[in-house]
Write a protein that holds these residues in place. Sequence first.
Motif, PDB file in Angstrom:
ATOM      1  N   LEU A  66       2.911  10.296 -13.407  1.00  0.00           N
ATOM      2  CA  LEU A  66       1.646  10.005 -12.405  1.00  0.00           C
ATOM      3  C   LEU A  66       2.249  10.617 -11.060  1.00  0.00           C
ATOM      4  O   LEU A  66       1.177  11.311 -10.484  1.00  0.00           O
ATOM      5  CB  LEU A  66       1.055   8.617 -12.551  1.00  0.00           C
ATOM      6  N   LEU A  67       3.209   9.921 -10.521  1.00  0.00           N
ATOM      7  CA  LEU A  67       3.601  10.428  -9.123  1.00  0.00           C
ATOM      8  C   LEU A  67       3.895  11.839  -9.062  1.00  0.00           C
ATOM      9  O   LEU A  67       3.267  12.375  -7.850  1.00  0.00           O
ATOM     10  CB  LEU A  67       4.801   9.432  -8.731  1.00  0.00           C
ATOM     11  N   ARG A  68       4.560  12.389 -10.091  1.00  0.00           N
ATOM     12  CA  ARG A  68       4.483  13.907  -9.764  1.00  0.00           C
ATOM     13  C   ARG A  68       3.594  14.725 -10.039  1.00  0.00           C
ATOM     14  O   ARG A  68       3.171  15.497  -9.226  1.00  0.00           O
ATOM     15  CB  ARG A  68       5.646  14.129 -11.046  1.00  0.00           C
ATOM     16  N   ARG A  69       2.505  14.222 -10.945  1.00  0.00           N
ATOM     17  CA  ARG A  69       1.174  15.092 -11.111  1.00  0.00           C
ATOM     18  C   ARG A  69       0.177  14.917  -9.859  1.00  0.00           C
ATOM     19  O   ARG A  69      -0.091  15.756  -9.550  1.00  0.00           O
ATOM     20  CB  ARG A  69       0.629  14.602 -12.396  1.00  0.00           C
ATOM     21  N   LYS A  70       0.197  13.793  -9.534  1.00  0.00           N
ATOM     22  CA  LYS A  70      -0.807  13.691  -8.282  1.00  0.00           C
ATOM     23  C   LYS A  70      -0.200  13.414  -6.876  1.00  0.00           C
ATOM     24  O   LYS A  70      -1.037  13.078  -6.027  1.00  0.00           O
ATOM     25  CB  LYS A  70      -1.481  12.446  -8.770  1.00  0.00           C
ATOM     26  N   HIS A  71       1.045  13.607  -6.787  1.00  0.00           N
ATOM     27  CA  HIS A  71       1.663  13.855  -5.526  1.00  0.00           C
ATOM     28  C   HIS A  71       1.384  12.352  -4.729  1.00  0.00           C
ATOM     29  O   HIS A  71       1.057  12.379  -3.528  1.00  0.00           O
ATOM     30  CB  HIS A  71       1.281  14.868  -4.541  1.00  0.00           C
ATOM     31  N   ILE A  72       1.384  11.125  -5.215  1.00  0.00           N
ATOM     32  CA  ILE A  72       1.143  10.070  -4.687  1.00  0.00           C
ATOM     33  C   ILE A  72       2.202   9.435  -3.647  1.00  0.00           C
ATOM     34  O   ILE A  72       3.350   9.810  -4.248  1.00  0.00           O
ATOM     35  CB  ILE A  72       0.625   9.132  -5.678  1.00  0.00           C
ATOM     36  N   ARG A  73       1.830   9.137  -2.579  1.00  0.00           N
ATOM     37  CA  ARG A  73       3.046   8.861  -1.633  1.00  0.00           C
ATOM     38  C   ARG A  73       2.708   7.598  -0.991  1.00  0.00           C
ATOM     39  O   ARG A  73       1.588   7.078  -1.297  1.00  0.00           O
ATOM     40  CB  ARG A  73       3.171   9.886  -0.411  1.00  0.00           C
ATOM     41  N   THR A  74       3.884   7.002  -0.667  1.00  0.00           N
ATOM     42  CA  THR A  74       3.735   5.593  -0.188  1.00  0.00           C
ATOM     43  C   THR A  74       3.374   5.394   1.367  1.00  0.00           C
ATOM     44  O   THR A  74       3.675   6.563   2.071  1.00  0.00           O
ATOM     45  CB  THR A  74       4.974   4.597  -0.454  1.00  0.00           C
ATOM     46  N   HIS A  75       2.812   4.416   1.827  1.00  0.00           N
ATOM     47  CA  HIS A  75       2.611   4.169   3.378  1.00  0.00           C
ATOM     48  C   HIS A  75       1.632   5.068   3.718  1.00  0.00           C
ATOM     49  O   HIS A  75       1.726   5.387   4.829  1.00  0.00           O
ATOM     50  CB  HIS A  75       3.761   3.961   3.957  1.00  0.00           C
ATOM     51  N   GLU A  76       0.573   5.675   3.038  1.00  0.00           N
ATOM     52  CA  GLU A  76      -0.551   6.451   3.691  1.00  0.00           C
ATOM     53  C   GLU A  76      -1.840   5.637   3.310  1.00  0.00           C
ATOM     54  O   GLU A  76      -2.477   6.406   2.499  1.00  0.00           O
ATOM     55  CB  GLU A  76      -0.210   7.906   2.981  1.00  0.00           C
ATOM     56  N   VAL A  77      -2.390   4.771   4.008  1.00  0.00           N
ATOM     57  CA  VAL A  77      -3.462   4.161   3.819  1.00  0.00           C
ATOM     58  C   VAL A  77      -4.291   4.539   4.959  1.00  0.00           C
ATOM     59  O   VAL A  77      -3.926   4.623   6.178  1.00  0.00           O
ATOM     60  CB  VAL A  77      -3.519   2.518   3.692  1.00  0.00           C
TER      61      VAL A  77
END
Length: 86
Positions: A66-77
Amino acid sequence: STIAEKQETATMITAIVDLCRGLNMLTVAEGIETEEQLTEIAAHGCNEVQGYIFAPALPATAIGELLRRKHIRTHEVPMSPAALSA
């Protein structure tokens, strides 16, 4: 929900976020399902969010993909769910 309920919720969110900030703790809002909730929780200064708006509950083995596919990064609200559907 009524305006009074929304005000009570906003007051609780502000109190929790302020408490955590005072204790140098991050805040994580769970159960975020809508753009409105995401925008509101970000406006209160919450550091991180999770919820169905980004992805349904998944087994731990699926998180890396999921993280690789959607490029979800932390601390970005706030992060727009539209950015995740790319």
